[in-house]
Design a protein around this motif. Sequence first.
Motif, PDB file in Angstrom:
ATOM      1  N   ALA A   2     -21.683 -26.658 -25.751  1.00  0.00           N
ATOM      2  CA  ALA A   2     -21.281 -27.453 -26.876  1.00  0.00           C
ATOM      3  C   ALA A   2     -22.067 -27.340 -27.831  1.00  0.00           C
ATOM      4  O   ALA A   2     -23.580 -27.051 -27.750  1.00  0.00           O
ATOM      5  CB  ALA A   2     -20.752 -28.648 -27.175  1.00  0.00           C
ATOM      6  N   ARG A  57      -4.339 -28.477 -23.753  1.00  0.00           N
ATOM      7  CA  ARG A  57      -4.809 -27.100 -23.822  1.00  0.00           C
ATOM      8  C   ARG A  57      -4.446 -26.305 -25.213  1.00  0.00           C
ATOM      9  O   ARG A  57      -5.148 -24.918 -25.532  1.00  0.00           O
ATOM     10  CB  ARG A  57      -3.989 -27.170 -22.860  1.00  0.00           C
ATOM     11  N   ALA A  60      -8.063 -26.201 -26.824  1.00  0.00           N
ATOM     12  CA  ALA A  60      -8.870 -25.429 -26.367  1.00  0.00           C
ATOM     13  C   ALA A  60      -8.213 -23.509 -25.893  1.00  0.00           C
ATOM     14  O   ALA A  60      -9.094 -23.263 -26.941  1.00  0.00           O
ATOM     15  CB  ALA A  60      -8.683 -25.603 -24.411  1.00  0.00           C
ATOM     16  N   GLY A  63     -10.453 -22.299 -29.159  1.00  0.00           N
ATOM     17  CA  GLY A  63     -11.947 -22.722 -29.321  1.00  0.00           C
ATOM     18  C   GLY A  63     -12.042 -24.275 -29.818  1.00  0.00           C
ATOM     19  O   GLY A  63     -13.524 -23.887 -29.665  1.00  0.00           O
ATOM     20  N   GLU A  66     -14.258 -27.084 -24.782  1.00  0.00           N
ATOM     21  CA  GLU A  66     -13.692 -26.171 -23.697  1.00  0.00           C
ATOM     22  C   GLU A  66     -13.943 -27.285 -22.479  1.00  0.00           C
ATOM     23  O   GLU A  66     -14.485 -27.961 -22.960  1.00  0.00           O
ATOM     24  CB  GLU A  66     -15.360 -25.441 -24.152  1.00  0.00           C
ATOM     25  N   GLU A  67     -13.846 -26.200 -21.167  1.00  0.00           N
ATOM     26  CA  GLU A  67     -14.493 -27.309 -20.704  1.00  0.00           C
ATOM     27  C   GLU A  67     -15.826 -27.319 -20.403  1.00  0.00           C
ATOM     28  O   GLU A  67     -16.449 -27.111 -20.273  1.00  0.00           O
ATOM     29  CB  GLU A  67     -13.561 -26.829 -19.325  1.00  0.00           C
ATOM     30  N   TRP A  80     -13.570 -32.490 -20.961  1.00  0.00           N
ATOM     31  CA  TRP A  80     -13.617 -31.359 -21.951  1.00  0.00           C
ATOM     32  C   TRP A  80     -14.329 -32.008 -22.873  1.00  0.00           C
ATOM     33  O   TRP A  80     -14.936 -33.241 -22.691  1.00  0.00           O
ATOM     34  CB  TRP A  80     -11.750 -31.927 -22.361  1.00  0.00           C
ATOM     35  N   SER A  83     -15.858 -28.154 -28.403  1.00  0.00           N
ATOM     36  CA  SER A  83     -16.857 -26.824 -28.876  1.00  0.00           C
ATOM     37  C   SER A  83     -18.207 -26.786 -29.033  1.00  0.00           C
ATOM     38  O   SER A  83     -18.596 -25.552 -29.361  1.00  0.00           O
ATOM     39  CB  SER A  83     -16.042 -25.827 -28.607  1.00  0.00           C
TER      40      SER A  83
END
Length: 195
Positions: A2, A57, A60, A63, A66-67, A80, A83
């Motif tokens: 991140a 999702r 994500a 943006g 993120e995973e 998760w 980001s």
Amino acid sequence: MASEEYLPITDLGTLKALAHPLRMQVYRLLCVARTATASQLADQVDEAVSLVSYHLRKLAGHGLIEEAERQSGDGRERWWQPSSRGVSIRDADFRDAPEQVAAHLAATRLLHEQHAGMYRRHLDERAAWSAEWNAAAGDSESLLRLTAAELAELREKLLDLLRTYDEKGRSAEAAGETEGREHVALHVYGFPFRV
């Protein structure tokens, strides 16, 4: 990994993606937890894991999250993380069309409704907090007479001070100094008004 910066939201699609009540709540919880699974977040918002997974999702896809690295040995779990450190949404980026103005207004109202809900919850739970925390917590109202430039300068100075304390807390936590630390919400609004 991140980003340590704030992610500026400048497009209507991302703003609309975030401006969903459950998505905004899940995003905030993920920012607090720093990493979490859909299952963990679903427990906190009292919703089905499948619904929370759907909203994760969506976030994500724009943006915003993120995973993250797996935090356990369970290969089925999907972790998760945000980001970025957070998001910034500026009025100036959403003034070009009526739809943009309306979306920005709706997102801002939702954000402030959730802030008010957090504070009402704090008030309802105040008796469960120690005298030390009750003395430290508070609210205030200042009715100032400023120019737009002075308000902008004040906002920047407050943000700089907030960043200083954020860094102090993150550094202490990284050093393992967690005793006595709690999550703290600080909501600051500065706006013109006429009487």
